[in-house]
Design an enzyme around this catalytic site. Structure first.
Site, PDB file in Angstrom:
ATOM      1  N   THR A 133      27.798  10.786  18.819  1.00  0.00           N
ATOM      2  CA  THR A 133      28.874   9.791  18.776  1.00  0.00           C
ATOM      3  C   THR A 133      30.193  10.347  19.314  1.00  0.00           C
ATOM      4  OG1 THR A 133      30.237   8.526  17.223  1.00  0.00           O
ATOM      5  CG2 THR A 133      29.269  10.529  16.378  1.00  0.00           C
ATOM      6  N   ASP A 134      31.046   9.445  19.800  1.00  0.00           N
ATOM      7  CA  ASP A 134      32.387   9.866  20.237  1.00  0.00           C
ATOM      8  C   ASP A 134      33.276  10.244  19.043  1.00  0.00           C
ATOM      9  OD1 ASP A 134      32.805   7.318  19.185  1.00  0.00           O
ATOM     10  OD2 ASP A 134      33.905   6.543  20.916  1.00  0.00           O
ATOM     11  N   GLU A 135      32.843   9.881  17.826  1.00  0.00           N
ATOM     12  CA  GLU A 135      33.681  10.166  16.648  1.00  0.00           C
ATOM     13  C   GLU A 135      33.835  11.660  16.393  1.00  0.00           C
ATOM     14  OE1 GLU A 135      33.030   7.835  13.174  1.00  0.00           O
ATOM     15  OE2 GLU A 135      32.745   5.994  14.304  1.00  0.00           O
ATOM     16  N   TYR A 158      30.746  11.223   7.940  1.00  0.00           N
ATOM     17  CA  TYR A 158      29.776  10.856   8.990  1.00  0.00           C
ATOM     18  C   TYR A 158      30.028  11.674  10.254  1.00  0.00           C
ATOM     19  CZ  TYR A 158      28.018   8.347  13.082  1.00  0.00           C
ATOM     20  OH  TYR A 158      27.431   8.048  14.299  1.00  0.00           O
ATOM     21  N   LYS A 162      27.742  14.611  12.206  1.00  0.00           N
ATOM     22  CA  LYS A 162      27.261  14.514  13.590  1.00  0.00           C
ATOM     23  C   LYS A 162      27.803  15.686  14.423  1.00  0.00           C
ATOM     24  CE  LYS A 162      25.110  11.594  15.254  1.00  0.00           C
ATOM     25  NZ  LYS A 162      23.634  11.337  15.354  1.00  0.00           N
TER      26      LYS A 162
HETATM   27  P1  NAD Z   1      21.082   2.710  12.422  1.00  0.00           P
HETATM   28  O1  NAD Z   1      21.697   3.042  11.113  1.00  0.00           O
HETATM   29  O2  NAD Z   1      21.002   1.286  12.854  1.00  0.00           O
HETATM   30  O3  NAD Z   1      19.578   3.273  12.473  1.00  0.00           O
HETATM   31  C1  NAD Z   1      19.241   4.544  11.998  1.00  0.00           C
HETATM   32  C2  NAD Z   1      17.722   4.609  11.900  1.00  0.00           C
HETATM   33  O4  NAD Z   1      17.370   5.920  11.425  1.00  0.00           O
HETATM   34  C3  NAD Z   1      17.131   3.611  10.898  1.00  0.00           C
HETATM   35  O5  NAD Z   1      16.004   2.967  11.462  1.00  0.00           O
HETATM   36  C4  NAD Z   1      16.730   4.459   9.700  1.00  0.00           C
HETATM   37  O6  NAD Z   1      15.621   3.945   8.982  1.00  0.00           O
HETATM   38  C5  NAD Z   1      16.404   5.783  10.376  1.00  0.00           C
HETATM   39  N1  NAD Z   1      16.549   6.922   9.454  1.00  0.00           N
HETATM   40  C6  NAD Z   1      17.614   7.182   8.651  1.00  0.00           C
HETATM   41  N2  NAD Z   1      17.369   8.304   7.936  1.00  0.00           N
HETATM   42  C7  NAD Z   1      16.159   8.765   8.330  1.00  0.00           C
HETATM   43  C8  NAD Z   1      15.377   9.895   7.960  1.00  0.00           C
HETATM   44  N3  NAD Z   1      15.801  10.756   7.037  1.00  0.00           N
HETATM   45  N4  NAD Z   1      14.182  10.084   8.570  1.00  0.00           N
HETATM   46  C9  NAD Z   1      13.729   9.192   9.503  1.00  0.00           C
HETATM   47  N5  NAD Z   1      14.428   8.102   9.881  1.00  0.00           N
HETATM   48  C10 NAD Z   1      15.630   7.886   9.298  1.00  0.00           C
HETATM   49  O7  NAD Z   1      21.845   3.599  13.473  1.00  0.00           O
HETATM   50  P2  NAD Z   1      22.279   3.271  14.980  1.00  0.00           P
HETATM   51  O8  NAD Z   1      23.569   2.573  14.950  1.00  0.00           O
HETATM   52  O9  NAD Z   1      21.150   2.692  15.712  1.00  0.00           O
HETATM   53  O10 NAD Z   1      22.558   4.755  15.509  1.00  0.00           O
HETATM   54  C11 NAD Z   1      21.496   5.545  16.042  1.00  0.00           C
HETATM   55  C12 NAD Z   1      22.057   6.891  16.471  1.00  0.00           C
HETATM   56  O11 NAD Z   1      23.055   6.712  17.450  1.00  0.00           O
HETATM   57  C13 NAD Z   1      22.703   7.674  15.317  1.00  0.00           C
HETATM   58  O12 NAD Z   1      22.380   9.026  15.485  1.00  0.00           O
HETATM   59  C14 NAD Z   1      24.185   7.434  15.528  1.00  0.00           C
HETATM   60  O13 NAD Z   1      24.930   8.522  15.043  1.00  0.00           O
HETATM   61  C15 NAD Z   1      24.264   7.320  17.025  1.00  0.00           C
HETATM   62  N6  NAD Z   1      25.364   6.488  17.542  1.00  0.00           N
HETATM   63  C16 NAD Z   1      25.557   5.207  17.063  1.00  0.00           C
HETATM   64  C17 NAD Z   1      26.568   4.421  17.630  1.00  0.00           C
HETATM   65  C18 NAD Z   1      26.802   2.998  17.176  1.00  0.00           C
HETATM   66  O14 NAD Z   1      27.761   2.367  17.630  1.00  0.00           O
HETATM   67  N7  NAD Z   1      25.980   2.422  16.315  1.00  0.00           N
HETATM   68  C19 NAD Z   1      27.377   4.945  18.639  1.00  0.00           C
HETATM   69  C20 NAD Z   1      27.159   6.249  19.084  1.00  0.00           C
HETATM   70  C21 NAD Z   1      26.137   7.004  18.538  1.00  0.00           C
HETATM   71  O1  DAU Z   2      32.292   5.208  17.831  1.00  0.00           O
HETATM   72  C1  DAU Z   2      30.914   5.232  17.573  1.00  0.00           C
HETATM   73  C2  DAU Z   2      30.658   4.886  16.133  1.00  0.00           C
HETATM   74  O2  DAU Z   2      30.888   3.482  16.005  1.00  0.00           O
HETATM   75  C3  DAU Z   2      29.242   5.226  15.686  1.00  0.00           C
HETATM   76  O3  DAU Z   2      29.059   6.626  15.728  1.00  0.00           O
HETATM   77  C4  DAU Z   2      28.988   4.734  14.253  1.00  0.00           C
HETATM   78  O4  DAU Z   2      27.637   4.975  13.899  1.00  0.00           O
HETATM   79  C5  DAU Z   2      29.273   3.244  14.213  1.00  0.00           C
HETATM   80  O5  DAU Z   2      29.126   2.784  12.879  1.00  0.00           O
HETATM   81  C6  DAU Z   2      30.666   2.928  14.734  1.00  0.00           C
HETATM   82  O6  DAU Z   2      31.666   3.411  13.805  1.00  0.00           O
HETATM   83  P1  DAU Z   2      32.961   2.533  13.400  1.00  0.00           P
HETATM   84  O7  DAU Z   2      33.459   3.020  12.107  1.00  0.00           O
HETATM   85  O8  DAU Z   2      33.913   2.468  14.534  1.00  0.00           O
HETATM   86  O9  DAU Z   2      32.244   1.071  13.269  1.00  0.00           O
HETATM   87  P2  DAU Z   2      32.475  -0.114  12.214  1.00  0.00           P
HETATM   88  O10 DAU Z   2      31.704  -1.276  12.732  1.00  0.00           O
HETATM   89  O11 DAU Z   2      32.224   0.328  10.821  1.00  0.00           O
HETATM   90  O12 DAU Z   2      34.017  -0.421  12.343  1.00  0.00           O
HETATM   91  C7  DAU Z   2      34.613  -0.783  13.582  1.00  0.00           C
HETATM   92  C8  DAU Z   2      36.101  -0.954  13.335  1.00  0.00           C
HETATM   93  O13 DAU Z   2      36.319  -2.114  12.506  1.00  0.00           O
HETATM   94  C9  DAU Z   2      36.749   0.198  12.589  1.00  0.00           C
HETATM   95  O14 DAU Z   2      38.079   0.379  13.069  1.00  0.00           O
HETATM   96  C10 DAU Z   2      36.794  -0.269  11.138  1.00  0.00           C
HETATM   97  C11 DAU Z   2      36.980  -1.767  11.270  1.00  0.00           C
HETATM   98  N1  DAU Z   2      36.376  -2.581  10.202  1.00  0.00           N
HETATM   99  C12 DAU Z   2      35.053  -2.399   9.922  1.00  0.00           C
HETATM  100  C13 DAU Z   2      34.430  -3.140   8.932  1.00  0.00           C
HETATM  101  C14 DAU Z   2      32.967  -2.923   8.613  1.00  0.00           C
HETATM  102  C15 DAU Z   2      37.129  -3.557   9.535  1.00  0.00           C
HETATM  103  O15 DAU Z   2      38.325  -3.731   9.821  1.00  0.00           O
HETATM  104  N2  DAU Z   2      36.511  -4.277   8.559  1.00  0.00           N
HETATM  105  C16 DAU Z   2      35.195  -4.118   8.216  1.00  0.00           C
HETATM  106  O16 DAU Z   2      34.702  -4.820   7.297  1.00  0.00           O
END
Ligand code: NAD
Ligand code: DAU
Length: 353
Positions: A133-135, A158, A162
């Site tokens: 992630t970019d975080e 989180y 990562k």
């Molecule tokens: P998600 O939470 O939707 O899915 C995670 C999956 O991992 C689920 O299917 C869950 O069952 C599985 N999982 C969790 N713990 C596990 C374990 N111990 N063993 C096996 N499986 C397990 O997540 P996502 O949003 O699809 O993110 C996927 C990856 O991409 C993560 O590594 C996250 O850090 C990264 N990522 C997410 C975003 C985003 O915007 N969502 C952005 C950048 C990177």
């Molecule tokens: O940048 C990549 C990341 O983006 C991934 O690594 C994470 O897995 C993914 O969850 C996401 O993180 P964020 O914290 O940015 O996503 P989230 O959807 O939780 O929140 C997006 C923005 O909206 C953040 O500034 C918080 C705000 N927010 C979120 C929720 C859930 C609100 O204002 N209200 C809310 O109820």
């Protein structure tokens, strides 16, 4: 059937993983794609119902933290590659329960690295890809972009879990020569995202005419990428990226939360046949997320110049497609929000609203 390659995708039942699995299964009929997922609250096999009976697809339920299970899986399938997405992924949950993130995101990653290192007698043609992630880069001010050289400065449990796993993955490259690659991506949006994240949560709340809890003043900025564009980037990096390298992935699509929410309200209203903008009355500014990162923005020049990847979907088009998907898949939403979801939601928001 003899397969040309055997690839382990972890977390394939989750949001991004399900799009990665679908792309690989459909595009590479000569690869065996094994989806390993624990099916936590975020994992949902319904996300893969269209490809579940494909000849080159296999699902294995299990925990990446379980060393014996992981070692047996590597023996059983003789993987050539790993695309590692399984993680605890939600920042708010990491604030409530950091240990779950340490276990899955750090220990789980180390387990997979060890299994790959031990089972791959020679590293030729092998690859371990950590999807990150970019975080990990922390928070930006008004200007500037994260590049692959930006120092790590994670600020939530989180993002620090990562960052830690990224460092360990790199350490296996430098120490043991394990062929690794890492990508760091911005916020994904699109179908199959669990409604704890901003967009699916707010789309569902607007539909149900429930409050939209905007954290702080809403002036936090995120870069949004269409999830299927992330999946194509992962495919390109897995196949063409260089060992030991990191690639930033982004959508060139920055929004302040409150501006995004305004547009979202308009689109959902239009799609539901309500008066455009009428759901803005649901917006409630609530107590901020602790340690809330102000701004993320990605410089994705490297992946464009070196691997020819660029995002394909523009923001408003993607936002409308996303809204339409959640509204048309009411049963999916119903299924994922039944059971313990309401309890989670009430607990998560009790101290905010
Ligand atoms: P998600 O939470 O939707 O899915 C995670 C999956 O991992 C689920 O299917 C869950 O069952 C599985 N999982 C969790 N713990 C596990 C374990 N111990 N063993 C096996 N499986 C397990 O997540 P996502 O949003 O699809 O993110 C996927 C990856 O991409 C993560 O590594 C996250 O850090 C990264 N990522 C997410 C975003 C985003 O915007 N969502 C952005 C950048 C990177
Ligand atoms: O940048 C990549 C990341 O983006 C991934 O690594 C994470 O897995 C993914 O969850 C996401 O993180 P964020 O914290 O940015 O996503 P989230 O959807 O939780 O929140 C997006 C923005 O909206 C953040 O500034 C918080 C705000 N927010 C979120 C929720 C859930 C609100 O204002 N209200 C809310 O109820």
């Amino acid at each position: 059937m003899a397969f040309e390659k055997s690839i382990l995708v972890t977390g394939g039942a989750g949001f991004i993983g399900s799009h990665v699995i679908r792309l690989l299964v459909n595009k590479y009929s000569t690869y065996r794609i094994v989806n390993l997922d624990l099916l936590t609250y975020a994992g949902n096999l319904e996300n893969l119902s269209d490809i579940e009976s494909a000849d080159n697809y296999t699902f294995e339920k299990g925990d990446i933290v379980d060393t014996d299970f992981i070692n047996l899986l590597f023996e059983k399938y003789a993987f050539d590659g790993v695309i590692h997405l399984a993680a605890e992924s939600h920042v708010d949950r990491s604030i409530e329960d950091p240990m779950a993130f340490i276990k899955t995101n750090i220990l789980g990653t180390v387990n997979l690295l060890n299994a790959a290192r031990n089972s791959w007698k020679d590293f030729g043609g092998k690859r371990f890809y950590h999807v990150s992630t970019d975080e990990v880069y922390g928070s930006l001010g008004e200007t500037g972009l994260f590049t692959e050289k930006t120092p790590y400065d994670p600020r939530s449990p989180y993002s620090s879990s990562k960052a830690s796993s990224d460092h360990i993955v790199r350490a296996y490259y430098h120490t043991y020569g394990l062929p690794i690659v890492i990508s760091n991506c911005s916020n994904n949006y699109g179908p199959n995202q669990f409604p704890e994240k901003l967009l699916p949560l707010f789309i569902n709340n607007i539909k149900l005419e429930k409050q939209l809890p905007v954290y702080g003043d809403g002036k936090y900025t995120r870069d949004w990428l269409w999830v299927m564009d992330h999946a194509t980037a992962i495919d390109v990096i897995y196949h063409d990226g260089k060992n030991g390298e990191t690639y930033n992935i982004g959508g060139n699509n920055e929004w302040q939360n409150i501006d995004l929410i305004d547009v979202l309200c308009d689109i959902v209203d239009e799609e539901l046949g309500r008066e455009k903008g009428s759901s803005k009355k649901l917006i409630h500014f609530v107590k901020d997320r602790p340690g809330h990162d102000k701004r993320y923005a990605i410089d994705a020049t490297k992946i464009k110049n070196e691997l020819g990847w660029e995002p394909s979907i523009k923001s408003e088009e993607g936002l409308r497609l996303t809204v339409q998907w959640y509204l048309r898949n009411a049963e999916w939403m119903e299924n994922v929000t039944s059971g313990s979801y309401q309890k989670y939601y009430d607990k998560m928001y009790a101290h905010r609203i």
